[in-house]
Design a protein around this motif. Structure first.
Motif, PDB file in Angstrom:
ATOM      1  N   HIS A 165       0.761  -1.080  -0.180  1.00  0.00           N
ATOM      2  CA  HIS A 165       0.059  -0.085   0.054  1.00  0.00           C
ATOM      3  C   HIS A 165       0.892   1.333  -0.006  1.00  0.00           C
ATOM      4  CE1 HIS A 165      -3.854  -1.985   0.418  1.00  0.00           C
ATOM      5  NE2 HIS A 165      -3.312  -2.846   1.418  1.00  0.00           N
ATOM      6  N   LYS A 166       2.095   1.245   0.464  1.00  0.00           N
ATOM      7  CA  LYS A 166       2.714   2.527   0.781  1.00  0.00           C
ATOM      8  C   LYS A 166       3.757   2.674  -0.528  1.00  0.00           C
ATOM      9  CE  LYS A 166       2.564   2.829   6.006  1.00  0.00           C
ATOM     10  NZ  LYS A 166       3.277   3.048   7.036  1.00  0.00           N
ATOM     11  N   HIS A 167       4.505   1.564  -0.449  1.00  0.00           N
ATOM     12  CA  HIS A 167       5.627   1.587  -1.538  1.00  0.00           C
ATOM     13  C   HIS A 167       5.352   0.457  -3.073  1.00  0.00           C
ATOM     14  CE1 HIS A 167       7.893   2.580   1.796  1.00  0.00           C
ATOM     15  NE2 HIS A 167       7.315   1.623   2.718  1.00  0.00           N
ATOM     16  N   HIS A 168       3.806   0.109  -2.995  1.00  0.00           N
ATOM     17  CA  HIS A 168       3.617  -0.502  -4.465  1.00  0.00           C
ATOM     18  C   HIS A 168       4.562  -1.887  -4.727  1.00  0.00           C
ATOM     19  CE1 HIS A 168       0.950   2.741  -4.631  1.00  0.00           C
ATOM     20  NE2 HIS A 168       2.011   3.690  -4.607  1.00  0.00           N
ATOM     21  N   ILE A 169       4.924  -2.363  -3.552  1.00  0.00           N
ATOM     22  CA  ILE A 169       5.821  -3.585  -3.757  1.00  0.00           C
ATOM     23  C   ILE A 169       4.979  -4.975  -3.419  1.00  0.00           C
ATOM     24  CG2 ILE A 169       8.117  -4.652  -3.075  1.00  0.00           C
ATOM     25  CD1 ILE A 169       9.178  -2.066  -2.694  1.00  0.00           C
ATOM     26  N   PHE A 170       4.802  -5.747  -3.995  1.00  0.00           N
ATOM     27  CA  PHE A 170       4.074  -7.081  -3.784  1.00  0.00           C
ATOM     28  C   PHE A 170       5.144  -8.141  -3.382  1.00  0.00           C
ATOM     29  CE2 PHE A 170       2.269 -11.164  -4.840  1.00  0.00           C
ATOM     30  CZ  PHE A 170       0.948 -11.144  -4.212  1.00  0.00           C
ATOM     31  N   ASP A 194      17.589  -2.567  -4.476  1.00  0.00           N
ATOM     32  CA  ASP A 194      17.796  -1.529  -3.685  1.00  0.00           C
ATOM     33  C   ASP A 194      16.432  -0.956  -3.287  1.00  0.00           C
ATOM     34  OD1 ASP A 194      20.478  -1.883  -3.913  1.00  0.00           O
ATOM     35  OD2 ASP A 194      20.913  -0.460  -5.269  1.00  0.00           O
ATOM     36  N   LEU A 195      15.468  -0.894  -4.336  1.00  0.00           N
ATOM     37  CA  LEU A 195      14.131  -0.213  -3.674  1.00  0.00           C
ATOM     38  C   LEU A 195      13.374  -0.940  -2.758  1.00  0.00           C
ATOM     39  CD1 LEU A 195      12.716   0.858  -7.375  1.00  0.00           C
ATOM     40  CD2 LEU A 195      13.342   2.417  -5.629  1.00  0.00           C
ATOM     41  N   LEU A 196      13.469  -2.284  -2.907  1.00  0.00           N
ATOM     42  CA  LEU A 196      12.997  -3.044  -1.892  1.00  0.00           C
ATOM     43  C   LEU A 196      13.790  -3.087  -0.612  1.00  0.00           C
ATOM     44  CD1 LEU A 196      11.086  -5.383  -0.835  1.00  0.00           C
ATOM     45  CD2 LEU A 196      13.010  -7.109  -1.759  1.00  0.00           C
ATOM     46  N   MET A 197      14.796  -3.032  -0.285  1.00  0.00           N
ATOM     47  CA  MET A 197      15.625  -2.613   0.681  1.00  0.00           C
ATOM     48  C   MET A 197      15.422  -1.413   1.449  1.00  0.00           C
ATOM     49  SD  MET A 197      16.875  -5.478   1.125  1.00  0.00           S
ATOM     50  CE  MET A 197      16.867  -7.056   0.127  1.00  0.00           C
ATOM     51  N   THR A 198      15.340  -0.486   0.670  1.00  0.00           N
ATOM     52  CA  THR A 198      14.974   0.867   1.102  1.00  0.00           C
ATOM     53  C   THR A 198      13.583   0.829   1.934  1.00  0.00           C
ATOM     54  OG1 THR A 198      16.177   2.088  -0.628  1.00  0.00           O
ATOM     55  CG2 THR A 198      14.548   3.103   0.561  1.00  0.00           C
TER      56      THR A 198
END
Length: 205
Positions: A165-170, A194-198
């Motif tokens: 919901h906040k980062h659009h990462i499923f 890197d986007l996932l880790m952030t």
């Protein structure tokens, strides 16, 4: 027959040892039992090998494949050892031999080969594990290749909700309520990781 998922998917990213799989193969041969490898989730390059069982140097009698086989196009298949003689009526399908599905699979195979995606899976797996090892509250990194799991010391349901919901990462769930499944495309790169880790570091802070 004995059916094994070499690396469990929804079961929690656990994998038996090479000794286990080779011992299982030996027992199957001794008792005349078929060994079936379920490669539906872990096959087609997902682990960095084309099939997950190859790491353990075994030869299944039957291999089931799907999911990554069509890269989003619905398709599945069964591979049988030459020692099994196919007969009329052995396998019935409604959409068997669909030309569009076959074209999709051929395209996937061509891209895996031309873009060297098996090697990319291995390299990005190493980068992912190195990056993830610094995450707070992390207990264990599971899996191999790009079939990975992050096990934390708390239930991850809310964390998964925040990621989508906040980062659009499923991310995926499993029977282990503390484990997040990570199954990115074989084309994933360091920027994506890197986007996932952030996002994870932000939510775990």
């Amino acid at each position: 027959a004995v059916i094994v998922e070499v690396i469990q998917g929804i079961g929690g990213l656990d994998e038996g040892s090479t000794e286990f799989f080779q011992g299982l193969e030996k027992l199957c041969k001794h008792y005349g039992t078929l060994l079936i490898a379920d490669e539906i989730q872990c096959g087609f390059g997902r682990t960095g090998d084309f099939f997950a069982f190859q790491k353990h140097e075994i030869t299944p009698d039957i291999i089931s494949v799907a999911k990554g086989m069509g890269n989003g196009f619905p398709v599945g298949g069964i591979l049988i050892h030459p020692n099994i003689t196919p007969t009329s009526g052995m396998l019935g399908t409604t959409f068997g031999g669909n030309h569009l599905a076959c074209a999709a699979v051929l395209s996937v195979l061509e891209v895996i080969d031309s873009e060297d995606l098996l090697q990319n899976a291995k390299e990005m797996s190493a980068y992912f594990k190195k990056s993830a090892s610094k995450l707070p509250q992390l207990i264990h990194i599971k899996g191999r290749g790009l079939m990975l799991g992050l096990e934390f010391n708390f239930p991850i349901a809310d964390l998964r909700k925040n990621l989508i919901h906040k980062h659009h990462i499923f991310t995926g769930s499993s029977k282990n309520s503390n484990l997040i499944r990570i199954l990115p495309p074989l084309t994933v790169n360091k920027e994506h990781i890197d986007l996932l880790m952030t996002a994870l570091n932000h939510e775990l802070a």
